[in-house]
Design a protein around this motif. Sequence first.
Motif, mmCIF file in Angstrom:
data_model
loop_
_atom_site.group_PDB
_atom_site.id
_atom_site.type_symbol
_atom_site.label_atom_id
_atom_site.label_comp_id
_atom_site.label_asym_id
_atom_site.label_seq_id
_atom_site.Cartn_x
_atom_site.Cartn_y
_atom_site.Cartn_z
ATOM 1 N N PRO A 124 0.833 -1.217 0.000
ATOM 2 C CA PRO A 124 0.000 0.000 0.000
ATOM 3 C C PRO A 124 0.865 1.263 0.000
ATOM 4 O O PRO A 124 0.358 2.363 -0.218
ATOM 5 C CB PRO A 124 -0.776 -0.103 1.318
ATOM 6 C CG PRO A 124 0.067 -0.971 2.202
ATOM 7 C CD PRO A 124 0.877 -1.873 1.311
ATOM 8 N N ASN A 125 2.174 1.113 0.222
ATOM 9 C CA ASN A 125 3.054 2.283 0.316
ATOM 10 C C ASN A 125 3.685 2.605 -1.042
ATOM 11 O O ASN A 125 3.544 1.836 -1.991
ATOM 12 C CB ASN A 125 4.131 2.026 1.378
ATOM 13 C CG ASN A 125 3.505 1.798 2.741
ATOM 14 O OD1 ASN A 125 2.594 2.522 3.128
ATOM 15 N ND2 ASN A 125 3.957 0.770 3.444
ATOM 16 N N VAL A 126 4.381 3.736 -1.092
ATOM 17 C CA VAL A 126 5.010 4.166 -2.349
ATOM 18 C C VAL A 126 6.532 4.171 -2.145
ATOM 19 O O VAL A 126 7.026 4.712 -1.155
ATOM 20 C CB VAL A 126 4.493 5.566 -2.770
ATOM 21 C CG1 VAL A 126 5.152 6.000 -4.077
ATOM 22 C CG2 VAL A 126 2.972 5.555 -2.909
ATOM 23 N N PHE A 127 7.242 3.575 -3.102
ATOM 24 C CA PHE A 127 8.694 3.352 -2.978
ATOM 25 C C PHE A 127 9.437 4.127 -4.074
ATOM 26 O O PHE A 127 9.030 4.109 -5.240
ATOM 27 C CB PHE A 127 9.013 1.849 -3.109
ATOM 28 C CG PHE A 127 8.506 1.027 -1.947
ATOM 29 C CD1 PHE A 127 7.154 0.817 -1.768
ATOM 30 C CD2 PHE A 127 9.398 0.469 -1.040
ATOM 31 C CE1 PHE A 127 6.676 0.068 -0.690
ATOM 32 C CE2 PHE A 127 8.938 -0.286 0.029
ATOM 33 C CZ PHE A 127 7.576 -0.489 0.208
ATOM 34 N N TYR A 128 10.561 4.746 -3.671
ATOM 35 C CA TYR A 128 11.320 5.557 -4.630
ATOM 36 C C TYR A 128 12.801 5.524 -4.228
ATOM 37 O O TYR A 128 13.129 5.890 -3.090
ATOM 38 C CB TYR A 128 10.785 6.999 -4.577
ATOM 39 C CG TYR A 128 11.213 7.938 -5.687
ATOM 40 C CD1 TYR A 128 11.836 7.492 -6.847
ATOM 41 C CD2 TYR A 128 10.953 9.301 -5.602
ATOM 42 C CE1 TYR A 128 12.187 8.365 -7.856
ATOM 43 C CE2 TYR A 128 11.305 10.197 -6.608
ATOM 44 C CZ TYR A 128 11.922 9.724 -7.730
ATOM 45 O OH TYR A 128 12.272 10.589 -8.737
ATOM 46 N N VAL A 129 13.651 5.051 -5.134
ATOM 47 C CA VAL A 129 15.101 5.167 -4.892
ATOM 48 C C VAL A 129 15.467 6.597 -5.286
ATOM 49 O O VAL A 129 15.444 6.956 -6.469
ATOM 50 C CB VAL A 129 15.901 4.131 -5.711
ATOM 51 C CG1 VAL A 129 17.397 4.429 -5.619
ATOM 52 C CG2 VAL A 129 15.628 2.732 -5.200
ATOM 53 N N GLN A 130 15.752 7.403 -4.307
ATOM 54 C CA GLN A 130 15.922 8.848 -4.539
ATOM 55 C C GLN A 130 16.829 9.474 -3.480
ATOM 56 O O GLN A 130 16.655 10.630 -3.125
ATOM 57 C CB GLN A 130 14.559 9.541 -4.511
ATOM 58 C CG GLN A 130 13.755 9.354 -3.214
ATOM 59 C CD GLN A 130 13.504 10.636 -2.434
ATOM 60 O OE1 GLN A 130 13.026 11.632 -2.968
ATOM 61 N NE2 GLN A 130 13.827 10.612 -1.152
ATOM 62 N N LYS A 131 17.810 8.701 -3.000
ATOM 63 C CA LYS A 131 18.555 9.180 -1.827
ATOM 64 C C LYS A 131 19.364 10.450 -2.107
ATOM 65 O O LYS A 131 19.685 11.209 -1.213
ATOM 66 C CB LYS A 131 19.495 8.073 -1.327
ATOM 67 C CG LYS A 131 20.160 8.421 -0.011
ATOM 68 C CD LYS A 131 20.648 7.175 0.661
ATOM 69 C CE LYS A 131 21.110 7.422 2.063
ATOM 70 N NZ LYS A 131 22.362 8.121 2.177
ATOM 71 N N GLN A 132 19.712 10.703 -3.382
ATOM 72 C CA GLN A 132 20.564 11.849 -3.749
ATOM 73 C C GLN A 132 21.958 11.685 -3.121
ATOM 74 O O GLN A 132 22.389 10.554 -2.936
ATOM 75 C CB GLN A 132 19.878 13.159 -3.370
ATOM 76 C CG GLN A 132 18.484 13.264 -4.008
ATOM 77 C CD GLN A 132 17.507 14.086 -3.233
ATOM 78 O OE1 GLN A 132 17.766 15.229 -2.905
ATOM 79 N NE2 GLN A 132 16.341 13.531 -2.973
ATOM 80 N N CYS A 133 22.605 12.781 -2.767
ATOM 81 C CA CYS A 133 23.946 12.715 -2.141
ATOM 82 C C CYS A 133 24.840 11.712 -2.873
ATOM 83 O O CYS A 133 25.501 10.893 -2.234
ATOM 84 C CB CYS A 133 23.871 12.302 -0.684
ATOM 85 S SG CYS A 133 22.657 13.172 0.233
ATOM 86 N N SER A 134 24.798 11.719 -4.196
ATOM 87 C CA SER A 134 25.651 10.821 -4.991
ATOM 88 C C SER A 134 25.342 9.354 -4.759
ATOM 89 O O SER A 134 26.238 8.528 -4.654
ATOM 90 C CB SER A 134 27.133 11.087 -4.696
ATOM 91 O OG SER A 134 27.685 11.757 -5.795
ATOM 92 N N ASN A 135 24.072 8.996 -4.679
ATOM 93 C CA ASN A 135 23.746 7.581 -4.433
ATOM 94 C C ASN A 135 24.163 6.692 -5.607
ATOM 95 O O ASN A 135 24.342 5.491 -5.418
ATOM 96 C CB ASN A 135 22.264 7.390 -4.069
ATOM 97 C CG ASN A 135 21.334 7.745 -5.193
ATOM 98 O OD1 ASN A 135 21.663 8.570 -6.040
ATOM 99 N ND2 ASN A 135 20.160 7.142 -5.214
ATOM 100 N N LEU A 136 24.367 7.266 -6.815
ATOM 101 C CA LEU A 136 24.837 6.397 -7.903
ATOM 102 C C LEU A 136 26.242 5.888 -7.565
ATOM 103 O O LEU A 136 26.492 4.682 -7.581
ATOM 104 C CB LEU A 136 24.848 7.131 -9.255
ATOM 105 C CG LEU A 136 25.356 6.240 -10.387
ATOM 106 C CD1 LEU A 136 24.334 5.165 -10.742
ATOM 107 C CD2 LEU A 136 25.715 7.011 -11.641
#
Length: 317
Positions: A124-136
């Motif tokens: 029921p929740n929403v998921f997003y890989v979006q940590k920023q701070c150079s997460n790549l």
Amino acid sequence: MAEGAALRAVRGCLAAFPREARELGWTESIPYLDRPPSPLEFYRDWVSPNKPCIIRNAISHWPALKKWTSAYLREVVGSKVVSVAVTPNGYADAVFQDRFVMPEERQMPFMDFLDIVEKKVTSPNVFYVQKQCSNLTEEFPELVCDVQPDIPWMSEALGKTPDAVNFWLGESAAVTSLHKDHYENLYCVISGEKHFLLHPPSDRPFIPYELYQPATYHVSDDGSFEIVDEKSADKVPWIPLDPLNPNLEQYPLYAQAKALQCTVKAGEMLYLPSLWFHHVQQSHGCIAVNYWYDMEYDLKYSYYQLLDCLTKAMEVS
Ligand SMILES: O=C(O)CCC(=O)C(=O)O
């Protein structure tokens, strides 16, 4: 001049300023470039005048465009534990119930996240890989060789390398609320599409900011959630308004602001200049990589600070 008349004069100038700035340079839509520019062209025509554009054929040589399928990502990074932003409503870092609410930063194997995005597992929740701070580079170093560590013509134009290279992959319900930052942002879409709603910095007099208690979501797998105050943290100035459905009774000045909207497709790159307000949505499972180059803290920055201070002063007067 009496104080009241002076205030009215300043308010009038602030109300006229966005239109005057727009007439000097903005078009009704975001222009396209058909090839990557030279460093000089890019600095002269886009960075210096602080104008957005969409660049085609700048990343067509990246292996990521062909390689980053679900099967490949599962094979290369599937078992890795990564940071995923989880919210009950898709809004990470946004105003909700009179708080500035940040997402739960859940550590989970990347393949469990992909299972949710691909609806192999329901949540029921929403998921997003979006940590920023150079997460790549920090969390997905295995993928870096499929893109570039920087954008050479931008690094040469600005005389520096990016402060951060970020990886974004999320559900269509994940929305980034209207905000601005101090980066020259090159936003590259690898698959799917991103939808941007933009306002130039000169629209600041029409864009409301308020101060909010920061808080964090704690969400459960059954969909229930708590909002927990970050009690020792300072209040955060944030924009309460949803530009897609603005409450004009509460924020009447926003009716005078003029948004630019664009869709950035796979293989395209958006140049999102520093200090531009942006609200971001995406197609389901869209993958993107962006480069944040710190802006120059020059006269343009100082003028924006002045506009910001005058706007705030008028709000309290
Ligand atoms: O892609 C997104 O959801 C947000 C990107 C963004 O806000 C940024 O890079 O500053």
